[in-house]
Every structure is written in C-alpha cells, then in structure tokens.
Design a protein around this motif. Structure first.
Motif, PDB file in Angstrom:
ATOM      1  N   VAL A   1       0.825  -1.219   0.000  1.00 40.41           N
ATOM      2  CA  VAL A   1       0.000   0.000   0.000  1.00 40.41           C
ATOM      3  C   VAL A   1       0.857   1.267   0.000  1.00 40.41           C
ATOM      4  N   GLY A   2       2.148   1.129  -0.289  1.00 44.29           N
ATOM      5  CA  GLY A   2       3.006   2.295  -0.454  1.00 44.29           C
ATOM      6  C   GLY A   2       3.568   2.889   0.812  1.00 44.29           C
ATOM      7  N   LEU A   3       3.679   2.087   1.886  1.00 38.44           N
ATOM      8  CA  LEU A   3       4.182   2.617   3.160  1.00 38.44           C
ATOM      9  C   LEU A   3       5.462   1.928   3.620  1.00 38.44           C
ATOM     10  N   ARG A   4       6.305   1.556   2.699  1.00 43.90           N
ATOM     11  CA  ARG A   4       7.552   0.865   3.043  1.00 43.90           C
ATOM     12  C   ARG A   4       8.402   1.706   3.991  1.00 43.90           C
ATOM     13  N   GLN A   5       8.341   3.033   3.850  1.00 42.01           N
ATOM     14  CA  GLN A   5       9.178   3.918   4.672  1.00 42.01           C
ATOM     15  C   GLN A   5       8.521   4.299   5.995  1.00 42.01           C
ATOM     16  N   ARG A   6       7.373   3.735   6.312  1.00 39.84           N
ATOM     17  CA  ARG A   6       6.653   4.124   7.527  1.00 39.84           C
ATOM     18  C   ARG A   6       6.471   2.959   8.512  1.00 39.84           C
ATOM     19  N   LEU A   7       7.198   1.876   8.332  1.00 37.98           N
ATOM     20  CA  LEU A   7       6.991   0.686   9.161  1.00 37.98           C
ATOM     21  C   LEU A   7       7.133   0.963  10.650  1.00 37.98           C
ATOM     22  N   SER A   8       8.120   1.784  11.025  1.00 37.16           N
ATOM     23  CA  SER A   8       8.412   2.002  12.448  1.00 37.16           C
ATOM     24  C   SER A   8       7.722   3.226  13.028  1.00 37.16           C
ATOM     25  N   HIS A   9       6.922   3.915  12.222  1.00 39.22           N
ATOM     26  CA  HIS A   9       6.205   5.091  12.712  1.00 39.22           C
ATOM     27  C   HIS A   9       4.988   4.652  13.527  1.00 39.22           C
ATOM     28  N   THR A  10       4.806   5.268  14.693  1.00 39.40           N
ATOM     29  CA  THR A  10       3.598   4.988  15.461  1.00 39.40           C
ATOM     30  C   THR A  10       2.406   5.662  14.787  1.00 39.40           C
ATOM     31  N   ALA A  11       1.207   5.176  15.126  1.00 43.99           N
ATOM     32  CA  ALA A  11      -0.006   5.680  14.478  1.00 43.99           C
ATOM     33  C   ALA A  11      -0.175   7.182  14.683  1.00 43.99           C
ATOM     34  N   THR A  12       0.273   7.695  15.843  1.00 40.17           N
ATOM     35  CA  THR A  12       0.118   9.124  16.126  1.00 40.17           C
ATOM     36  C   THR A  12       0.960   9.993  15.197  1.00 40.17           C
ATOM     37  N   LYS A  13       1.967   9.413  14.562  1.00 43.99           N
ATOM     38  CA  LYS A  13       2.859  10.182  13.685  1.00 43.99           C
ATOM     39  C   LYS A  13       2.496  10.040  12.213  1.00 43.99           C
TER      40      LYS A  13
END
Length: 241
Positions: free
Chosen positions: A142-154
C-alpha cells in the motif's frame, strides 16, 4: 475453531451470497433495517454500496461481515452459511476470510504501523516474526515501506487509512469490506485512497465499499443502491443512467 466443512457452499465463483435477508431491530416500534435483500459478490469484484442515511448500508455491512446475524434469510461467506455457525465459528470465519476497513481507522496509537498490521494476524496462531514479515509486505503493497516504524500518532490521515487497508489485506481474506474509507479525509487524500482500492482490485482483491459519495461510487465497476432497506438498483457498469 474449525469451521463446519458440511455447511452449504455458494455457487462456484461467489465469495459472498445474500438471499432474501431481513434485519429487524426489536425496538418500540421495531426498526426494519433490511427488508429482503439479495446480493451476490463474485471473486475479484469491486463494488460500491450507496444510499441515503437510514437506507440500511451500515446494517448490510454488519450482516455481510457476520458482525450481526440476519433476522431471516441466508448469508454465505466463502462457502460457509452464517446461519449454520456458532458465534465462535463466526469469529474464526471473520479472522480467516473477511478484512475490514473502517472510517475511524481503529489503529492502536502506541503501536507502529508494522505492529498494527501484524495484529491483523493474531488469530492465525502465527509467530510474531512471521506476522511482522507479512505485515511489512502488506505495508509495502500500500506504499508505506518507509513508515513501518512510525507509530499511528505520527501518521497522516491518509497514511492511517493505508495502514488500515494493509491490516485488512494482510491475511489475504476472501473479501474486504470498507465502511466509508474516505469519510474522514480531504479530497486529495480521498482520491489517493480510491486509486489504491482500484489498484488492489486490479491485483485481484475482492472489495465492497460502503459510501455515501456518489462520485466515488461511479468510479467502480458496479454500484448497488439501497433505499428503505431494499436494493433500488444494481448497476454492473457503474454508470449513472
């Protein structure tokens, strides 16, 4: 909990089959939310269910997703008749065969995107490493390879909805049910989510989108319109004639 292998199967190629379904809520007076709905969804379809407030869209979603049992009629999901299953078996059916995407995202704020998606596999008995590996693949999808470690709040609203879509898809369910997936998003972000839904459909996913937005519905190959708990029209082309 194993599902009953003897439950009736829907006709070949159908992921979901609803026949003459009614839903009456025992209020005073009773609310007839669905008044005899029949609907078949084939594997690989993308369709929108539209209708004004009070038309029965949310109730139909709950019935399709086995979150609520019909008052009468038959619901068959992935070859299993809902009427023949216990509540525990229904939970197993949902975990294995149905993915949900909600307007409010329903992500755990303190969890990373990776673990929010991995939680979609909790009931499979799979180990954490394997769940996270599949979650990473779904987020990449879904195009979020760079967001794996981001918490939902970010995450932005659009990113949160992409995480929710990845969670719905991670177990490769027979069908994904999306309830107003663009309802809390701005126009630009909504367009990107609709484009993502179209891409996932092109890859073979079976998706039903509940929406009040006729412009979004018109982009999909099939539009089912509800009014007063009945199907008013079922247009296989998505055109508004």
């Amino acid at each position: 909990m194993a599902l009953d292998p003897g439950t009736p199967a829907a006709p070949p190629g159908l992921v979901l089959s609803i026949q003459d379904v009614t839903k009456v809520y025992p209020t005073e007076p009773p609310v007839h939310a669905l008044a005899g709905v029949s609907l078949d969804v084939a594997a690989g379809e993308l369709l929108a269910v539209v209708g004004p407030s009070g038309s029965g869209k949310s109730t139909l979603l709950h019935v399709m997703g086995t979150l609520d049992r019909p008052t009468s009629g038959d619901v068959v999901v992935a070859g299993h008749s809902v009427n023949a299953l216990t509540d525990r078996q229904l939970s197993s059916l949902r975990a294995r065969h149905i993915g949900f995407v909600f307007q409010q995202f329903h992500l755990l704020n303190g969890y990373t995107a990776l673990d929010n998606v991995a939680d979609g596999l909790l009931y499979t008995g799979m180990g954490l490493y394997d769940r996270r590996e599949l979650a990473a693949m779904a987020l990449d999808r879904v195009g979020l390879r760079q967001r794996l470690s981001h918490t939902a709040t970010k995450l932005s609203g659009g990113e949160k909805q992409r995480v929710a879509i990845a969670r719905a898809l991670v177990g490769r369910p027979a069908i994904v049910l999306a309830d107003e997936p663009t309802g809390n998003l701005d126009t630009k972000t909504s367009d990107s989510i609709v484009e993502l839904v179209e891409e996932l459909h092109a890859e073979g996913a079976t998706i039903v989108v509940i929406t009040h937005n006729s412009e979004i519905a018109s982009r999909f190959p099939r539009t089912v319109a509800l009014r007063d708990g009945l199907i008013e029209s079922d247009n296989p082309t998505g055109s508004r004639t």
